[in-house]
Every structure is written in C-alpha cells, then in structure tokens.
Write a protein that holds these residues in place. Structure first.
Motif, short mmCIF file in Angstrom:
data_model
loop_
_atom_site.label_atom_id
_atom_site.label_comp_id
_atom_site.label_asym_id
_atom_site.label_seq_id
_atom_site.Cartn_x
_atom_site.Cartn_y
_atom_site.Cartn_z
N VAL A 7 38.91 118.32 -33.70
CA VAL A 7 39.52 119.74 -33.16
C VAL A 7 40.77 119.58 -32.33
CG1 VAL A 7 39.14 122.15 -32.27
CG2 VAL A 7 37.47 121.09 -33.75
N VAL A 58 41.54 119.68 -37.21
CA VAL A 58 41.35 120.87 -37.36
C VAL A 58 41.87 121.78 -36.14
CG1 VAL A 58 39.58 122.59 -37.81
CG2 VAL A 58 39.26 120.38 -39.00
N PRO A 60 41.87 124.52 -33.62
CA PRO A 60 41.04 125.66 -33.21
C PRO A 60 41.73 127.02 -33.45
CG PRO A 60 42.30 124.67 -31.33
CD PRO A 60 42.59 123.83 -32.66
N ARG A 61 40.74 128.19 -33.67
CA ARG A 61 41.06 129.52 -33.45
C ARG A 61 40.84 129.97 -32.02
NH1 ARG A 61 38.29 134.07 -34.27
NH2 ARG A 61 36.60 132.85 -35.56
N GLY A 151 36.92 128.63 -28.06
CA GLY A 151 37.29 128.90 -29.46
C GLY A 151 37.16 127.52 -30.04
N ALA A 152 37.59 126.25 -29.35
CA ALA A 152 37.66 124.94 -30.25
C ALA A 152 36.26 124.41 -30.41
CB ALA A 152 38.21 123.88 -29.15
N THR A 155 34.85 126.62 -33.22
CA THR A 155 35.70 125.99 -34.55
C THR A 155 34.95 124.80 -35.01
OG1 THR A 155 37.74 127.08 -34.05
CG2 THR A 155 37.91 125.32 -35.34
N ARG A 158 31.81 126.04 -36.50
CA ARG A 158 31.70 126.31 -38.00
C ARG A 158 32.07 125.34 -38.83
NH1 ARG A 158 34.26 130.74 -34.95
NH2 ARG A 158 36.13 129.87 -34.84
N GLU A 159 32.70 124.33 -38.70
CA GLU A 159 33.10 123.28 -39.49
C GLU A 159 31.69 122.63 -40.11
OE1 GLU A 159 36.07 121.93 -40.82
OE2 GLU A 159 36.68 123.78 -40.21
N ASN A 170 34.91 117.82 -30.15
CA ASN A 170 35.97 118.76 -29.20
C ASN A 170 35.82 118.11 -28.07
OD1 ASN A 170 37.70 120.60 -27.71
ND2 ASN A 170 35.96 122.04 -27.71
N GLU A 198 26.91 129.68 -32.75
CA GLU A 198 27.70 129.75 -33.93
C GLU A 198 26.99 128.92 -35.00
OE1 GLU A 198 31.06 131.46 -36.10
OE2 GLU A 198 30.19 131.70 -33.97
N ARG A 206 34.09 129.30 -47.55
CA ARG A 206 35.43 129.00 -47.25
C ARG A 206 36.39 129.30 -48.33
NH1 ARG A 206 36.21 126.00 -42.61
NH2 ARG A 206 34.41 126.14 -41.27
#
Length: 461
Positions: A7, A58, A60-61, A151-152, A155, A158-159, A170, A198, A206
């Motif tokens: 990330v 990836v 991050p959002r 968020g990172a 994220t 979630r992966e 991260n 999460e 996805r």
C-alpha cells in the motif's frame, strides 16, 4: 505464488513524513524499497516464476469520518480533523470554566500546540483532554495524516478480506498506542484496530479491472467476459494480532480486551517506569476466568537487552505454540523497529536477521497476513528493516550485506553512513533475559496455551 499488496501513494508518504516523531521517515523507507527494487518487475516475474511473489502497489483510499468513527470517539475525530471548536458543548465550556483559575495558575504543558499563549486556558484544557499535546502535538497535516494512515491499513485489510492478496503491507501504520478518544505515544489513529475490524467484516466482490502498468507484475482479475468469477474467500472470524514493537501494544489490547475473536499477543520490554507501564506477563485479559476474552490478551514481557537468541527462543516456545492453539484465520503483525540495536530508545539489541526470522515464520503459517510498521526512531535503520522485510514478504530475501544503492538522492544516501549496507547488526548490550526469567515466561505460556486449546477444542466440538 504469494500475492503481495504493497500500500503506497505519494500523498500517504507526504502525510506520514509530517509525523513529528518520525519526520521524513516514510519517504526514506519508500525510497530505499524502490531503489532496491524489492517489489519486483515484469522481467523478474518472467525469469523466476517459481520463487518470486506477485506484487501490486495499491493506492490507499483515505478513511472517511464515519469509517474512523467505527472505533474512535466522534468528538476525538472531529478534533483531529479540525472541527473540534464547532463540537464543544456549552456544558463542556462550563465545566472547563470551573477550573479556569487553577489552569491559569498552572497551565498544562502544551508547547503552544493547542493555541497561542494568550488563548484561554479552558481551550487548551479541552484539546489536552484528547491527548493532543506533549508527545502527540497538533501539526498542520494532522487531518490528512489520520485519514491516509488509517485508510491505508483499512485498504490493506480489504485486499486480504476480499481475497485479492495473501499478504498486505502498510509501513506507515501500526500506531498501536492510540485510544478510542485520545492520542497517545506518538499515535493519533488506531489503524491496527480499524484494520482488524475491516478484516472481520464480510468479503465483497470487486469489479474486474485491468492493472495499470505501474502496479507491478500481478495477474489481472478475470475480465467481464470471463464465464465465471472465483468464489469469495471464507469470512475471517479469528484474528491473531502479534506485536513485536519494543513497547506494549496497549491500545490494540484494550480495544479487543473482552472478545475471544481477536487474540492480542505482544512481545515487548516490561520494566519499571517504561512506557506505557502495561503488559505484565500475568496480564492475560479479563480477571474472571469464565469471561469470553479470558486468556486472549497475552504478553511476552521481556527484560532489557533482548537480542536475536532471546527473540528466536520465545518465538518458538511461546508465539508459534499460541498460534497453533488459537488457529487464526488471519494475522496482523506489527513490526515496530525501536528494538533494533542503535535505536535512540537504547533498550533492546535486536539485529535485522531476527526480525527476518520472525516474518519468515509468520508467513509459513499460510494465513492471510497484514504487515504494519510502528515505532523506530533511527529512520535509516527503519528504512533498512522495512525494505528488507518487504523483500522477505516478496519471497526473495535480500542478502543482509546488500549495498545501499548509490542512486538514492545524496541527502538520503548519506544517512546510511558509515556502513552503507542493508544490515543492522547487534551491538554489545548485555541481554538481561536469563535462563530463569525466560523459563518463567515459558511456563506461564504453557498455561495460556492449554487454556486456548481447551477453549477452541470445545467450540469445535
């Protein structure tokens, strides 16, 4: 072939670089990772399919306010996002007014970070009650830092949750001291807790998309024209949170103190007056042995001077046996590096090989695994460690005598003097973990192991 999600974004690095305790560390870490090419290339994948993991970068959002408030107190989040002045209630002001004269006589030590010196003491007290002073000062980029670092890690989780990766990384995360409504110990956002929450949520499908060229050599998801999509991975129920930072992972432990579905296992220094003064060997969760979370908040409490031999021993005799007894669906590994030799904390004497040993063994468990950063106050050594551990996760560990690439910007390259190599060797500190103290730890963990085996065997039956 192991699928690794790394990330990263320029915005994440820029925000993390502003953390007062670790200014510039994030960019130094990523510069070394990039320069050493540990993420691999398309050419690497073609030439070494049997040993090289598949790695994607990836983006991050940023976490939203609502996502941050899944764990954190809304009042605290409004403060760090810059809206605390709008959320102060009249009752809060009245309460502070009652104490204003005492505050005027002895103002809290805020280093001017809660406002100017002529700001009313009650306003300083309001911010100080959230931990935003002393070791956790307010800084201009705080809002972006909290959203991006939190968020990172989400994220990355979630992966793993959605079956897009087997390992996610991260290095800006691992802020294990943050509390629900308070910053603490250089930690402003409890990204590890948010990531675990999460991980344990339901996996999601996805939308298929073609990878960008910069994302690395991973194989693309099935195209919309594919006859069928692979099934979603099983939902993650039990998570092992393993913390190897020098300091006790108190914030994560307290968040999951009463649940058996997250086992927190912290390997740390426990000594008089050493921060955060929690995590004793006999501290294992709720005191009632029949409570749901009993024996699920465990601590390998060690003495000063811990070196490679000690870490390897407790890893084999305590950590690996607990993992086998608990049988988690996923692992979150916090890899703070303030226990490395040469760190300004000057408490432990770990070398880089010992951390590589730990990561390699965790990856051999074949669980969905999230790697997070944490402490580490010698930035060049933190960069060495996390670049090396990225190569371990990638399936091609770099030799420890690998030279630091001279193509780094000169200001960064000079920080790796005098050795200009990847290795962080042990120093000459005496290891105070004696045979007697280690046997006491191991005997205690034999009891914890039996409790876990009994608990989860009963559930399985």
């Amino acid at each position: 072939m192991r699928r690794v999600a790394y990330v990263h974004s320029d915005a994440l690095v820029s925000a993390a670089d502003c953390l007062p305790a670790n200014e510039g560390r994030a960019s130094l870490v990523h510069s070394l990772v990039s320069s050493l090419q540990v993420l691999g290339t398309d050419e690497d994948l073609q030439s070494d399919r049997e040993h090289l993991a598949c790695c994607r970068v990836v983006e991050p959002r940023p976490a939203t306010r609502d996502e941050l408030c899944r764990f954190h107190d809304p009042r605290y989040i409004d403060a760090v996002l810059g809206t605390h002045s709008e959320t102060m209630s009249d009752s809060d002001d009245d309460e502070d007014d009652d104490n204003s004269s005492a505050s005027s006589d002895s103002s809290p030590r805020t280093f001017g970070l809660a406002g100017s010196s002529d700001e009313p003491p009650r306003k300083r007290k309001k911010v100080d009650s959230l931990g935003l002073q002393d070791d956790c000062p307010v800084f201009p980029e705080l809002a972006e830092y909290v959203k991006l670092v939190g968020g990172a890690s989400m994220t990355a989780a979630r992966e793993l949750r959605d079956g897009e990766a087997d390992v996610a990384i991260n290095w800006t995360g691992g802020r294990h001291h943050a509390r629900r409504g308070e910053a603490a110990g250089f930690c402003y956002v409890q990204d590890a807790v948010l990531a675990i929450m999460e991980l344990r949520s339901a996996p999601q499908r996805r939308k298929p998309a073609s990878p960008e060229p910069s994302q690395g050599p991973c194989v693309a998801s099935p195209s919309p024209s594919s006859p069928s999509l692979p099934p979603l991975p099983p939902r993650i129920s039990r998570v092992l949170y393993l913390d190897l930072d020098l300091h006790h992972g108190d914030g994560v432990e307290s968040a999951f103190f009463t649940t058996p579905y997250v086992l927190t296992l912290s390997v740390h220094l426990h000594a008089p007056l050493f921060y955060p003064s929690t995590g004793a060997l006999d501290s294992s969760g709720p005191s009632n042995p029949k409570a749901q979370g009993a024996a699920h908040a465990l601590n390998v409490a060690l003495e000063p001077g811990c070196a490679e031999e000690t870490l390897r021993r407790v890893f084999a005799s305590c950590v690996e046996r607990l993992e086998e007894a608990y049988d988690p669906d996923a692992v979150v590994l916090q890899l703070g590096v303030d226990g490395l030799a040469g760190d300004p904390c000057k408490e432990w004497n770990l070398n880089l090989a010992s951390l590589g040993y730990a990561v390699e063994h965790v990856l051999q468990w074949n669980r969905r695994t999230l790697l997070l950063g944490g402490g580490g106050y010698d930035s060049p050594n933190a960069a060495r460690a996390w670049a090396y551990l990225t190569s371990v996760a990638h399936g091609r560990a770099l030799p420890l005598d690998t030279p630091v690439p001279p193509d780094l910007p000169s200001a960064q390259y000079e920080l790796f003097a005098p050795s200009f190599t990847l290795d962080v060797p042990e120093g000459y500190m005496r290891d105070a973990n004696t045979e007697e103290t280690l046997r006491r730890v191991e005997k205690t963990f034999e009891v914890y192991e039996e409790k876990l085996r009994t608990r989860w065997k009963r559930v399985a039956d």
